[in-house]
Design a protein around this motif. Structure first.
Motif, PDB file in Angstrom:
ATOM      1  N   ASP A 156     -38.276  39.532 -53.851  1.00 32.80           N
ATOM      2  CA  ASP A 156     -38.077  37.515 -53.813  1.00 32.80           C
ATOM      3  C   ASP A 156     -38.886  37.386 -51.756  1.00 32.80           C
ATOM      4  O   ASP A 156     -40.003  36.363 -52.271  1.00 32.80           O
ATOM      5  CB  ASP A 156     -36.934  37.307 -53.421  1.00 32.80           C
ATOM      6  N   LEU A 157     -38.640  38.415 -51.137  1.00 33.14           N
ATOM      7  CA  LEU A 157     -39.632  38.957 -49.881  1.00 33.14           C
ATOM      8  C   LEU A 157     -40.508  38.539 -50.124  1.00 33.14           C
ATOM      9  O   LEU A 157     -41.387  38.304 -49.488  1.00 33.14           O
ATOM     10  CB  LEU A 157     -38.431  39.386 -48.863  1.00 33.14           C
ATOM     11  N   GLU A 158     -41.058  39.402 -51.124  1.00 25.25           N
ATOM     12  CA  GLU A 158     -42.408  39.942 -51.477  1.00 25.25           C
ATOM     13  C   GLU A 158     -42.726  38.681 -51.807  1.00 25.25           C
ATOM     14  O   GLU A 158     -44.344  38.216 -50.890  1.00 25.25           O
ATOM     15  CB  GLU A 158     -42.595  40.633 -52.430  1.00 25.25           C
ATOM     16  N   ILE A 159     -43.178  37.906 -52.406  1.00 27.66           N
ATOM     17  CA  ILE A 159     -43.488  36.539 -53.690  1.00 27.66           C
ATOM     18  C   ILE A 159     -43.369  36.014 -51.978  1.00 27.66           C
ATOM     19  O   ILE A 159     -44.010  35.185 -51.450  1.00 27.66           O
ATOM     20  CB  ILE A 159     -42.301  36.307 -54.410  1.00 27.66           C
ATOM     21  N   LEU A 160     -42.442  35.187 -51.559  1.00 24.00           N
ATOM     22  CA  LEU A 160     -42.347  34.944 -50.321  1.00 24.00           C
ATOM     23  C   LEU A 160     -43.765  34.677 -49.248  1.00 24.00           C
ATOM     24  O   LEU A 160     -44.195  33.764 -48.205  1.00 24.00           O
ATOM     25  CB  LEU A 160     -40.994  34.744 -49.179  1.00 24.00           C
ATOM     26  N   ALA A 161     -43.474  36.582 -48.697  1.00 19.62           N
ATOM     27  CA  ALA A 161     -44.917  37.160 -47.205  1.00 19.62           C
ATOM     28  C   ALA A 161     -46.000  36.497 -48.572  1.00 19.62           C
ATOM     29  O   ALA A 161     -47.086  36.449 -47.422  1.00 19.62           O
ATOM     30  CB  ALA A 161     -43.923  38.517 -47.339  1.00 19.62           C
ATOM     31  N   HIS A 206     -33.841  28.817 -49.666  1.00 19.77           N
ATOM     32  CA  HIS A 206     -32.537  27.791 -49.939  1.00 19.77           C
ATOM     33  C   HIS A 206     -32.787  28.632 -52.184  1.00 19.77           C
ATOM     34  O   HIS A 206     -32.461  28.566 -52.802  1.00 19.77           O
ATOM     35  CB  HIS A 206     -33.117  26.674 -50.392  1.00 19.77           C
ATOM     36  N   TRP A 207     -34.036  29.183 -52.354  1.00 24.10           N
ATOM     37  CA  TRP A 207     -34.097  30.172 -53.262  1.00 24.10           C
ATOM     38  C   TRP A 207     -33.112  30.826 -53.666  1.00 24.10           C
ATOM     39  O   TRP A 207     -32.463  32.167 -52.650  1.00 24.10           O
ATOM     40  CB  TRP A 207     -35.825  30.841 -52.876  1.00 24.10           C
ATOM     41  N   ARG A 208     -32.528  30.345 -55.219  1.00 22.13           N
ATOM     42  CA  ARG A 208     -31.375  31.800 -55.474  1.00 22.13           C
ATOM     43  C   ARG A 208     -32.411  33.103 -55.996  1.00 22.13           C
ATOM     44  O   ARG A 208     -30.985  33.927 -56.053  1.00 22.13           O
ATOM     45  CB  ARG A 208     -30.781  30.846 -55.958  1.00 22.13           C
ATOM     46  N   GLY A 209     -33.103  32.702 -55.487  1.00 20.02           N
ATOM     47  CA  GLY A 209     -33.685  34.505 -55.964  1.00 20.02           C
ATOM     48  C   GLY A 209     -34.311  34.891 -57.601  1.00 20.02           C
ATOM     49  O   GLY A 209     -34.009  33.705 -58.774  1.00 20.02           O
ATOM     50  N   ILE A 210     -35.478  35.367 -58.015  1.00 21.23           N
ATOM     51  CA  ILE A 210     -36.249  35.659 -59.090  1.00 21.23           C
ATOM     52  C   ILE A 210     -35.251  36.016 -60.431  1.00 21.23           C
ATOM     53  O   ILE A 210     -35.677  33.969 -60.947  1.00 21.23           O
ATOM     54  CB  ILE A 210     -37.034  37.008 -59.216  1.00 21.23           C
ATOM     55  N   ALA A 211     -34.280  36.012 -60.635  1.00 19.59           N
ATOM     56  CA  ALA A 211     -33.372  36.460 -61.603  1.00 19.59           C
ATOM     57  C   ALA A 211     -32.673  34.677 -61.635  1.00 19.59           C
ATOM     58  O   ALA A 211     -33.052  34.504 -62.611  1.00 19.59           O
ATOM     59  CB  ALA A 211     -32.327  37.158 -61.532  1.00 19.59           C
TER      60      ALA A 211
END
Length: 219
Positions: free
Chosen positions: A157-162, A207-212
């Motif tokens: 998730d952090l990689e996508i955000l970055a 507020h993102w709950r994560g990829i899964a």
């Protein structure tokens, strides 16, 4: 017969090398891509014969890669300045964007090169710019992992955000540093829009709950 010392010769060689880099940037300032300028044009700009070019670079792609390294070093300095602003504090995004814009405008030709060569004609230079982007994404991902408001996000998730943040900055570069003739600096609207984009991404990340979880919700 007076001889020139090795330190002086080395300094003169470095000065000529930098002059070649600067000449390439100046030739591109009119809107041409890196692959559109020739070795002869660069050496003519510096005032040396074409054969002398090879004392500094084996070919034009090598000069382009040196420019990528130079702009990468400059960009890293920007990132260090921006990171001094805690991104979670009120007004931090505005302050960070201001620092970035001021620095990019002060090093306009380097950042213009970076913006254009993301999609340039030289495959070697284009790949080098892509690698620089990936390094920034990895560094930012590590920084975001330390944020107290993003502890619910995993590494993916952090990689996508970055990636969203870095690619938003890169995509906005042309608008920031290549304004119209009657607007010598980035317009307030462009700067404000960049702030809004980053704010949108970061608020979404909080507020993102994560990829899964997102994939489950879509089913």
């Amino acid at each position: 017969m007076q001889t020139v010392s090795k330190p002086i010769r080395a300094e003169k060689k470095q000065q000529t090398r930098q002059a070649l880099l600067d000449a390439a940037l100046e030739l591109m300032a009119s809107g041409r891509g890196f692959s559109a300028i020739s070795l002869r044009e660069v050496t003519r700009q510096v005032g040396i014969v074409p054969a002398a070019f090879y004392r500094h670079f084996p070919d034009m792609d090598s000069l382009g890669l040196a420019l990528v390294e130079q702009v990468s070093s400059t960009f890293r300095e920007v990132i260090r300045l921006v990171r001094r602003n805690e991104i979670e504090r009120q007004g931090a995004i505005t302050a960070s964007v201001r620092i970035f814009v001021e620095y990019a405008e002060a090093h306009r030709l380097l950042f213009l090169f970076l913006a254009r060569e993301q999609f340039g004609g030289s495959a070697a230079v284009r790949q080098a710019v892509a690698t620089v982007q990936q390094h920034f994404i990895a560094d930012l991902q590590a920084d975001l992992a330390l944020s107290s408001k993003l502890t619910h996000l995993g590494p993916a998730d952090l990689e996508i955000l970055a990636s969203l943040i870095v690619k938003t900055v890169f995509s906005t570069l042309p608008e920031l540093i290549n304004p119209s003739d009657d607007q010598p600096t980035a317009s307030p609207g462009t700067v404000s829009q960049m702030e809004d984009k980053l704010r949108f991404i970061l608020i979404g990340g909080k507020h993102w709950r994560g990829i899964a979880a997102g994939r489950i919700a879509d089913e």
